[in-house]
Design an enzyme around this catalytic site. Sequence first.
Site, PDB file in Angstrom:
ATOM      1  N   SER A 296       0.834  -1.200   0.000  1.00 19.65           N
ATOM      2  CA  SER A 296       0.000   0.000   0.000  1.00 19.65           C
ATOM      3  C   SER A 296       0.876   1.261   0.000  1.00 19.65           C
ATOM      4  O   SER A 296       1.634   1.476  -0.931  1.00 19.65           O
ATOM      5  CB  SER A 296      -0.952  -0.045   1.200  1.00 19.65           C
ATOM      6  OG  SER A 296      -1.972   0.907   1.073  1.00 19.65           O
TER       7      SER A 296
ATOM      8  N   ASP B 233      -9.573  -6.353  -3.236  1.00 18.32           N
ATOM      9  CA  ASP B 233      -8.984  -5.130  -2.690  1.00 18.32           C
ATOM     10  C   ASP B 233      -9.784  -3.923  -3.158  1.00 18.32           C
ATOM     11  O   ASP B 233      -9.746  -3.558  -4.334  1.00 18.32           O
ATOM     12  CB  ASP B 233      -7.527  -5.005  -3.141  1.00 18.32           C
ATOM     13  CG  ASP B 233      -6.787  -3.862  -2.450  1.00 18.32           C
ATOM     14  OD1 ASP B 233      -7.455  -2.931  -1.959  1.00 18.32           O
ATOM     15  OD2 ASP B 233      -5.550  -3.910  -2.419  1.00 18.32           O
TER      16      ASP B 233
ATOM     17  N   HIS C 266      -7.086  -6.208   0.943  1.00 21.50           N
ATOM     18  CA  HIS C 266      -5.947  -5.290   0.912  1.00 21.50           C
ATOM     19  C   HIS C 266      -4.945  -5.697   1.986  1.00 21.50           C
ATOM     20  O   HIS C 266      -5.171  -5.492   3.179  1.00 21.50           O
ATOM     21  CB  HIS C 266      -6.440  -3.866   1.160  1.00 21.50           C
ATOM     22  CG  HIS C 266      -5.386  -2.818   1.009  1.00 21.50           C
ATOM     23  ND1 HIS C 266      -4.811  -2.505  -0.199  1.00 21.50           N
ATOM     24  CD2 HIS C 266      -4.801  -1.995   1.933  1.00 21.50           C
ATOM     25  CE1 HIS C 266      -3.932  -1.528  -0.032  1.00 21.50           C
ATOM     26  NE2 HIS C 266      -3.901  -1.207   1.252  1.00 21.50           N
TER      27      HIS C 266
END
Length: 346
Positions: A46, A132, A167
């Site tokens: 991320s 995600d 995620h």
Amino acid sequence: STQSTGSKTKRSVMIALLVLLISTLSSVGGVMQLDLESQITVSGISAGGFFAVQLAVAFSSHISGVVVWAGGPYFCAQGLVAEAVSACMSTPLLLDTPLLVADAIGFADGGFIDDLSNLADTTWYIYSGQSDSTVHVQVVKDLVDTLPLLGANKSRILFDTHLDAGHGVPTLSYGVKCQVTETPFLNNCNFDGAGVALQHLFGGTLSPRVPNAGPRAQLHTLDVSKFLPTGVLSADEISLNRTAYVYVPADCAAGANKCALHVALHGCKQYSGAIGEVFVRHSGLIEWAASNRLVVLFPQTIALDGFVNPQGCFDWWGYAGEDYALRSGNQMQVVRNMARFLGAMQ
């Protein structure tokens, strides 16, 4: 007497060994200065993934491989937090990828980042989970598509979207359910995300992982205050923790073997102040580092109050300085300085 002479000899040997140990150990937080390859590899999830891309592009002469879990193109946010949370995460239709490519070329032409021709030799593993909803898969695909325009070799880029995962970093057996997006952003998917990624970077040559090496690992630390850029008075000022973790395999600590450095960058809400050592110990990276002479540097952020950096993300939109994506960026310099201290990026 013979006994006295033997005692003095033993004492001399012990002193010599102690001096050798002290000379091997750094005075900066107790971590060792090591015999490392100059080239390093990096990984990030991320915000850490966006930051890993920044490192790989800005310091392309020093970085041979990159793992990006749910990250996007270089300079994606263009110094704007509004761009970061919209175009670079949920609304990729707003991304102007030709402009991003042009910006990178301009930075290289101006000498603010390394020559982009170095990217031809960089290996990439880029991942997006099918469930995600935090960083849209198209944002990740935009990274895949823009890299060749910056000079990357398409044959060295592996884009992995096969997992129905949320995620996070996919793991063999640790974390939340695979499809879930939730702290600690490690997804129990019965899939060795760290292993698959690292094997790709190293051409499938890695030795088998050491099970449970992460939870059992002895971690060293670096005092980040020793690596700050000129003009930065404290790590807190640029949203970095004063302590970074370093994992050193036994055969690297002994100094008898040439080893390599891997820099692992956590995501937002994954910093040690939020989840302790969970990302460090359970991402799966140490299991592979333990058997493959990989030293792993785990820099850590802190959260800053207000709107600056409340989730403890690495700087990929400019909160720590407008040159955040260049070699001169404050956090970029800290990571580079720590890597150099350990013996890499020379």
